[in-house]
Design a protein around this motif. Structure first.
Motif, short mmCIF file in Angstrom:
data_model
loop_
_atom_site.label_atom_id
_atom_site.label_comp_id
_atom_site.label_asym_id
_atom_site.label_seq_id
_atom_site.Cartn_x
_atom_site.Cartn_y
_atom_site.Cartn_z
N SER A 263 0.95 -1.36 -0.04
CA SER A 263 -0.20 -0.07 -0.05
C SER A 263 0.90 1.37 -0.04
CB SER A 263 -0.82 0.09 1.29
OG SER A 263 -0.02 0.20 2.14
N GLU A 264 0.03 2.43 -0.45
CA GLU A 264 0.99 3.59 -0.19
C GLU A 264 1.64 3.93 1.01
OE1 GLU A 264 0.20 8.29 -1.74
OE2 GLU A 264 -1.40 6.70 -2.22
N ASP A 265 0.61 3.92 2.30
CA ASP A 265 1.27 4.17 3.46
C ASP A 265 2.52 3.32 3.86
OD1 ASP A 265 -1.13 5.79 3.78
OD2 ASP A 265 -2.49 4.19 4.61
N LEU B 178 5.91 17.49 -11.43
CA LEU B 178 6.81 17.12 -12.45
C LEU B 178 6.39 15.85 -12.61
CD1 LEU B 178 10.78 17.75 -12.31
CD2 LEU B 178 9.79 15.32 -12.78
N THR B 179 6.29 15.74 -14.11
CA THR B 179 5.85 14.72 -14.95
C THR B 179 6.85 14.07 -15.97
OG1 THR B 179 4.98 15.98 -16.77
CG2 THR B 179 3.69 15.16 -14.94
N VAL B 180 7.15 12.93 -15.64
CA VAL B 180 8.20 11.91 -16.70
C VAL B 180 7.31 11.18 -17.57
CG1 VAL B 180 9.91 10.47 -16.64
CG2 VAL B 180 9.86 12.18 -14.72
N GLN B 181 7.64 11.27 -18.92
CA GLN B 181 6.97 10.35 -19.85
C GLN B 181 7.87 9.85 -20.80
OE1 GLN B 181 4.41 13.77 -21.25
NE2 GLN B 181 2.70 12.79 -20.73
N ILE C 48 11.00 6.26 -7.82
CA ILE C 48 9.68 7.27 -7.96
C ILE C 48 9.03 7.24 -6.69
CG2 ILE C 48 7.49 7.36 -9.18
CD1 ILE C 48 9.67 8.03 -10.71
N LEU C 49 8.89 6.13 -5.81
CA LEU C 49 8.29 6.28 -4.81
C LEU C 49 9.10 6.80 -3.52
CD1 LEU C 49 7.17 2.50 -4.47
CD2 LEU C 49 5.59 4.58 -4.64
N SER C 50 10.63 6.78 -3.62
CA SER C 50 11.20 7.49 -3.00
C SER C 50 11.04 8.98 -2.91
CB SER C 50 12.76 7.37 -2.83
OG SER C 50 13.12 7.94 -3.96
N MET C 51 10.73 9.77 -4.12
CA MET C 51 10.15 10.87 -4.28
C MET C 51 8.42 11.16 -3.98
SD MET C 51 12.48 11.86 -7.54
CE MET C 51 12.21 10.68 -8.52
N ARG C 52 8.17 10.12 -3.45
CA ARG C 52 6.66 10.45 -3.24
C ARG C 52 5.86 10.47 -4.53
NH1 ARG C 52 6.14 10.09 2.14
NH2 ARG C 52 7.97 10.72 3.37
N GLY C 53 6.10 9.84 -5.36
CA GLY C 53 5.38 9.88 -6.90
C GLY C 53 4.62 8.71 -7.09
N ALA D 46 4.26 10.90 -12.21
CA ALA D 46 4.00 12.09 -11.62
C ALA D 46 4.62 12.42 -10.00
CB ALA D 46 2.62 12.42 -11.72
N ILE D 47 5.38 13.54 -9.94
CA ILE D 47 6.12 13.45 -8.60
C ILE D 47 5.96 14.89 -8.07
CG2 ILE D 47 8.47 13.52 -7.61
CD1 ILE D 47 9.24 11.84 -10.13
#
Length: 331
Positions: free
Chosen positions: A102-104, A265-268, A300-305, A322-323
């Motif tokens: 989960s996100e939490d 900030l978005t990365v595509q 990505i998750l370490s930047m809470r994205g 998306a971050i």
């Protein structure tokens, strides 16, 4: 010597025939040989050995020499086994960090991800510094010595041409080392910013890549206002996507876009490669190495994205993230 299934890796010092080393490994331990064989470690993945030639004097090892040798072997065994266990534990922890339910839970272990990436960056910096301060300097000295010899003995045209080809080859090695140092430690992030550093990497890579890269960006002021840690993560995301495209996509064109607006900030990323059929294929193809899917997810998750990966058989792959923007000093 390291033996893994049917493959071997030999790290040698001095004059020793690699073919004889491999032959020695097949002989019974009781059979006489010119090479001395000592097993260091054996685990599920590989076995390692220390192999020595006979003394140049063709005499037996003395008691004191044997004691020192046994001490060295014990230290090597412990060091290699610890290294193996640390790598295995790190791989499992990385896998665990990327499979959070989960996100939490993901937010709870953000500290762990940051620690892992910090350790990786320190090791990359150490390797890049060692390459620059030792190997590249040695190559520079070697080139100067060869150039001096070429000037001194330039009468023989054939020898002169061979020497020039050697100088050119040294330049190629030096250029490859510079690129490796840059990829290991992208120092330009602080000097030039994220966008121009990615441009520089594309410039270095484009001559050897099997596909064309189209890189676009928007909101450059907001991008460059990010702190250096976030820029380093984004640069590594770009690196990992390009590396996986080289290994697996068989693409002819890759699109990469980074933009910043409205506090986000978005990365595509998109390619026109082979794609894959299912999530399981995704894990196998992109996550086959530790710099694949799991690293991308963790960064990505370490930047809470948040991120999304889409693909279909024969329709390429897309990666979107998306971050939330975290502004900070860039130096």
């Amino acid at each position: 010597m390291f033996k893994h299934n049917n493959s071997t890796e030999i790290i040698s010092v001095g004059e020793i025939d690699h073919r004889l080393i491999e032959e020695r490994l097949t002989l019974p331990s009781t059979q006489d040989s010119d090479l001395l064989l000592f097993e260091l470690t054996r685990n599920q993945e590989y076995a390692s050995y220390l192999i020595l030639t006979q003394k140049k004097t063709n005499t037996q090892l003395g008691n004191e020499e044997l004691q020192w040798l046994n001490l060295i072997i014990s230290y090597l065994s412990v060091s290699l086994e610890n290294l193996y266990l640390i790598r295995k534990m790190s791989a499992r922890l990385e896998h665990l960090a990327s499979q959070v339910p989960s996100e939490d839970t993901a937010n709870d272990i953000t500290w762990f991800r940051k620690l892992m990436f910090e350790l990786q960056e320190k090791e990359r910096y150490r390797i890049a510094t060692d390459l620059h301060d030792t190997t590249m300097q040695d190559l520079f000295f070697l080139k100067r010595k060869l150039a001096a010899l070429l000037d001194k003995y330039s009468d023989d045209w054939q020898d002169s041409e061979q020497a020039k080809s050697l100088l050119d080859y040294i330049d190629i090695i030096n250029m490859n080392l510079r690129q490796s140092c840059f990829e290991l430690h992208p120092y330009l992030l602080q000097e030039l910013g994220l966008v121009r550093t990615i441009d520089k990497l594309i410039e270095l890579e484009q001559t050897t890549l099997p596909f064309e890269i189209e890189f676009r960006y928007g909101g450059i002021d907001a991008i460059e206002s990010c702190d250096i840690e976030m820029k380093r993560h984004l640069f590594r995301v770009f690196q990992e996507l390009i590396n996986n495209a080289k290994k697996h996509s068989n693409a002819s064109k890759v699109y990469f876009n980074v933009s910043a607006a409205s506090g986000k900030l978005t990365v595509q990323y998109r390619d026109d490669g082979l794609g894959f059929r299912s999530g399981q294929d995704l894990v196998r193809e992109i996550g086959g190495s530790h710099i694949g899917l799991e690293q991308l997810k963790s960064r990505i998750l370490s930047m809470r994205g948040v991120f999304e990966i889409k693909s279909g058989q024969g329709s390429g792959m897309s990666f979107n993230a998306a971050i939330p923007l975290k502004e900070g000093r860039t130096a």
